[in-house]
Design a protein around this motif. Structure first.
Motif, PDB file in Angstrom:
ATOM      1  N   LEU A 151      16.039 -57.702  36.125  1.00 29.39           N
ATOM      2  CA  LEU A 151      15.980 -59.018  35.494  1.00 29.39           C
ATOM      3  C   LEU A 151      15.685 -58.827  34.013  1.00 29.39           C
ATOM      4  N   VAL A 152      16.558 -59.377  33.165  1.00 29.98           N
ATOM      5  CA  VAL A 152      16.306 -59.331  31.719  1.00 29.98           C
ATOM      6  C   VAL A 152      15.977 -60.743  31.258  1.00 29.98           C
ATOM      7  N   ARG A 207      12.623 -52.923  44.743  1.00 26.80           N
ATOM      8  CA  ARG A 207      11.736 -52.144  43.868  1.00 26.80           C
ATOM      9  C   ARG A 207      12.395 -52.019  42.487  1.00 26.80           C
ATOM     10  N   GLY A 208      12.731 -53.215  41.973  1.00 21.60           N
ATOM     11  CA  GLY A 208      13.517 -53.297  40.743  1.00 21.60           C
ATOM     12  C   GLY A 208      12.668 -53.299  39.486  1.00 21.60           C
ATOM     13  N   CYS A 209      13.215 -53.846  38.416  1.00 22.41           N
ATOM     14  CA  CYS A 209      12.459 -53.870  37.162  1.00 22.41           C
ATOM     15  C   CYS A 209      12.791 -55.101  36.322  1.00 22.41           C
ATOM     16  N   ILE A 210      11.890 -55.351  35.386  1.00 22.72           N
ATOM     17  CA  ILE A 210      12.031 -56.502  34.477  1.00 22.72           C
ATOM     18  C   ILE A 210      11.960 -55.982  33.048  1.00 22.72           C
ATOM     19  N   VAL A 211      12.831 -56.527  32.198  1.00 22.17           N
ATOM     20  CA  VAL A 211      12.705 -56.283  30.757  1.00 22.17           C
ATOM     21  C   VAL A 211      12.581 -57.645  30.075  1.00 22.17           C
ATOM     22  N   ASN A 212      11.469 -57.854  29.385  1.00 25.42           N
ATOM     23  CA  ASN A 212      11.258 -59.092  28.639  1.00 25.42           C
ATOM     24  C   ASN A 212      11.605 -58.855  27.172  1.00 25.42           C
ATOM     25  N   ILE A 213      12.114 -59.888  26.523  1.00 23.27           N
ATOM     26  CA  ILE A 213      12.431 -59.742  25.100  1.00 23.27           C
ATOM     27  C   ILE A 213      11.355 -60.419  24.258  1.00 23.27           C
ATOM     28  N   GLY A 214      10.623 -59.590  23.531  1.00 18.37           N
ATOM     29  CA  GLY A 214       9.597 -60.074  22.613  1.00 18.37           C
ATOM     30  C   GLY A 214      10.157 -60.154  21.212  1.00 18.37           C
ATOM     31  N   SER A 215       9.361 -59.785  20.230  1.00 18.38           N
ATOM     32  CA  SER A 215       9.858 -59.818  18.844  1.00 18.38           C
ATOM     33  C   SER A 215       8.899 -59.098  17.910  1.00 18.38           C
ATOM     34  N   ILE A 216       9.457 -58.557  16.843  1.00 16.48           N
ATOM     35  CA  ILE A 216       8.647 -58.017  15.752  1.00 16.48           C
ATOM     36  C   ILE A 216       7.696 -59.103  15.239  1.00 16.48           C
ATOM     37  N   ALA A 217       8.125 -60.363  15.348  1.00 20.24           N
ATOM     38  CA  ALA A 217       7.300 -61.481  14.860  1.00 20.24           C
ATOM     39  C   ALA A 217       5.962 -61.530  15.597  1.00 20.24           C
ATOM     40  N   GLY A 218       5.959 -61.088  16.850  1.00 20.69           N
ATOM     41  CA  GLY A 218       4.724 -61.076  17.637  1.00 20.69           C
ATOM     42  C   GLY A 218       3.685 -60.114  17.083  1.00 20.69           C
ATOM     43  N   HIS A 219       4.129 -59.174  16.220  1.00 20.56           N
ATOM     44  CA  HIS A 219       3.195 -58.252  15.562  1.00 20.56           C
ATOM     45  C   HIS A 219       2.730 -58.788  14.218  1.00 20.56           C
ATOM     46  N   GLU A 272      24.014 -54.918  19.948  1.00 23.20           N
ATOM     47  CA  GLU A 272      24.216 -53.701  20.756  1.00 23.20           C
ATOM     48  C   GLU A 272      23.044 -52.734  20.596  1.00 23.20           C
ATOM     49  N   ASP A 273      22.446 -52.692  19.403  1.00 26.93           N
ATOM     50  CA  ASP A 273      21.261 -51.827  19.210  1.00 26.93           C
ATOM     51  C   ASP A 273      20.173 -52.213  20.219  1.00 26.93           C
ATOM     52  N   VAL A 274      20.003 -53.509  20.419  1.00 28.64           N
ATOM     53  CA  VAL A 274      18.950 -53.991  21.333  1.00 28.64           C
ATOM     54  C   VAL A 274      19.373 -53.753  22.779  1.00 28.64           C
ATOM     55  N   ALA A 275      20.636 -54.012  23.073  1.00 31.44           N
ATOM     56  CA  ALA A 275      21.142 -53.818  24.441  1.00 31.44           C
ATOM     57  C   ALA A 275      20.902 -52.377  24.914  1.00 31.44           C
ATOM     58  N   LYS A 276      21.101 -51.417  24.012  1.00 26.45           N
ATOM     59  CA  LYS A 276      20.917 -49.999  24.401  1.00 26.45           C
ATOM     60  C   LYS A 276      19.480 -49.738  24.843  1.00 26.45           C
ATOM     61  N   ALA A 277      18.520 -50.358  24.143  1.00 22.22           N
ATOM     62  CA  ALA A 277      17.106 -50.178  24.501  1.00 22.22           C
ATOM     63  C   ALA A 277      16.815 -50.835  25.857  1.00 22.22           C
ATOM     64  N   ILE A 278      17.436 -51.982  26.100  1.00 26.98           N
ATOM     65  CA  ILE A 278      17.235 -52.689  27.378  1.00 26.98           C
ATOM     66  C   ILE A 278      17.780 -51.831  28.529  1.00 26.98           C
ATOM     67  N   LEU A 279      18.943 -51.244  28.329  1.00 17.62           N
ATOM     68  CA  LEU A 279      19.521 -50.398  29.384  1.00 17.62           C
ATOM     69  C   LEU A 279      18.648 -49.173  29.642  1.00 17.62           C
ATOM     70  N   PHE A 280      18.163 -48.576  28.575  1.00 22.39           N
ATOM     71  CA  PHE A 280      17.280 -47.404  28.715  1.00 22.39           C
ATOM     72  C   PHE A 280      16.089 -47.749  29.617  1.00 22.39           C
ATOM     73  N   LEU A 281      15.426 -48.877  29.310  1.00 19.97           N
ATOM     74  CA  LEU A 281      14.232 -49.247  30.085  1.00 19.97           C
ATOM     75  C   LEU A 281      14.579 -49.646  31.521  1.00 19.97           C
ATOM     76  N   SER A 282      15.818 -50.070  31.742  1.00 22.65           N
ATOM     77  CA  SER A 282      16.240 -50.494  33.087  1.00 22.65           C
ATOM     78  C   SER A 282      16.606 -49.328  33.989  1.00 22.65           C
ATOM     79  N   SER A 283      16.922 -48.203  33.372  1.00 27.12           N
ATOM     80  CA  SER A 283      17.362 -47.048  34.161  1.00 27.12           C
ATOM     81  C   SER A 283      16.158 -46.281  34.702  1.00 27.12           C
ATOM     82  N   ASN A 284      16.101 -46.096  36.001  1.00 28.40           N
ATOM     83  CA  ASN A 284      15.007 -45.308  36.585  1.00 28.40           C
ATOM     84  C   ASN A 284      15.135 -43.844  36.214  1.00 28.40           C
TER      85      ASN A 284
END
Ligand SMILES: NC(=O)c1ccc[n+]([C@@H]2O[C@H](COP(=O)([O-])OP(=O)(O)OC[C@H]3O[C@@H](n4cnc5c(N)ncnc54)[C@H](OP(=O)(O)O)[C@@H]3O)[C@@H](O)[C@H]2O)c1
Length: 254
Positions: free
Chosen positions: A89-90, A136-148, A221-233
């Motif tokens: 789930l993204v 036994r899946g996974c979740i990726v939430n989208i935050g932001s640099i603004a949160g820092h 696409e830069d962000v999508a690549k990071a999402i895929l990385f975190l989704s891959s076991n």
């Protein structure tokens, strides 16, 4: 880029009618995933993403206001009927609702900023949890640099909402680890999507690119690549409760 273990996974990307969500949906399709494409107001955007997904694999189109409990529940059950389950789930749906200073901000605007960015991720996770337990899946939430850094002009409450998404990610990671579910977040910097076309002038975007150590603004696409990385076991199977900043070095932490 291929993560072999993502092949055949059932993925739902909220807010995939545009920008980061659309690029992520297509990238998952290229891995051989079944992709749930979700929209709220931009139906033609959702249809375009689904058509792009279908060039590579299978998917379905879903509609929901992610602020609304009933709509999210219905969307999730429709998705699972079509996909047969849920592995990833993204929680990407969200946005700045307008550049409004805290001084004088209405309570309605404040509440809506949190509903759009935090309640949406909470509801997505809560309604998806039963299915993610089974896979036994996974979740990726989208935050932001603004949160820092507290956000740009008039973006303070949006920034606070994204900081809440970061903390919610850690809370979910702790609570869901007993089900074997990993939860992480991705924190984009300035990414060239409809978001900034709407809310930032061309001069401001150029100035931020200049200030960025890697010398440019990000792409969806830069962000999508990071999402895929975190989704891959295979790639990230021992990573949970973490965030991955995708900002060209614009904000760094020790
Ligand atoms: N672009 C950036 O620089 C940047 C930086 C940091 C974080 N982010 C975050 O990245 C995510 C994607 O943003 P983006 O840049 O790709 O912007 P975008 O192109 O404007 O896409 C936003 C997506 O969120 C959906 N959405 C908004 N409100 C919704 C609601 N109430 N219910 C359901 N869906 C809703 C939109 O759906 P419809 O149009 O169909 O309604 C759209 O698909 C957001 O969470 C945003 O806060 C973006």
């Amino acid at each position: 880029m291929i993560y072999a273990d993502l092949k055949g996974k059932r993925v739902l990307v909220t807010g995939s009618s545009s920008g980061i969500g659309a690029a992520t949906a297509v990238m998952f399709a290229k891995q051989g995933c079944f992709v749930g494409v979700h929209y709220f107001r931009t139906k033609e955007g959702g249809e375009k993403t689904l058509a792009d997904v279908q060039k590579h694999g299978r998917g379905c189109l879903l509609k929901a206001d992610m602020r609304d409990e009933e709509q999210v529940r219905e969307m999730m059950s429709q998705y699972v009927k079509e996909a047969g389950g849920l592995d990833v789930l993204v929680n990407n749906a969200g946005t700045l609702l307008g550049r409004v200073d805290i001084e004088g901000m209405s309570i309605e605007h404040f509440n809506d900023e949190f509903a759009t960015n935090v309640r949406s991720a909470f509801l997505g996770a809560r309604e998806g949890l039963e299915y993610l337990k089974q896979s036994r899946g996974c979740i990726v939430n989208i935050g932001s640099i603004a949160g820092h850094h507290g956000g740009g002009p008039g973006g303070g409450v949006y920034a606070a909402a994204k900081a809440a998404v970061h903390t919610l990610t850690i809370a979910m990671a702790k609570e869901f680890s007993k089900y074997g579910i990993r939860v992480n977040s991705v924190l984009p910097g300035l990414i060239e999507t409809r978001f900034h076309e709407k809310f930032s002038s061309a001069e401001r975007r150029k100035a931020v690119a200049k200030e960025t150590p890697l010398g440019r603004n990000g792409t969806a696409e830069d962000v999508a690549k990071a999402i895929l990385f975190l989704s891959s076991n295979d790639a990230a199977g021992f990573i949970t409760g973490e965030y991955l900043a995708v900002n060209g070095g614009l904000y760094m932490r020790a």
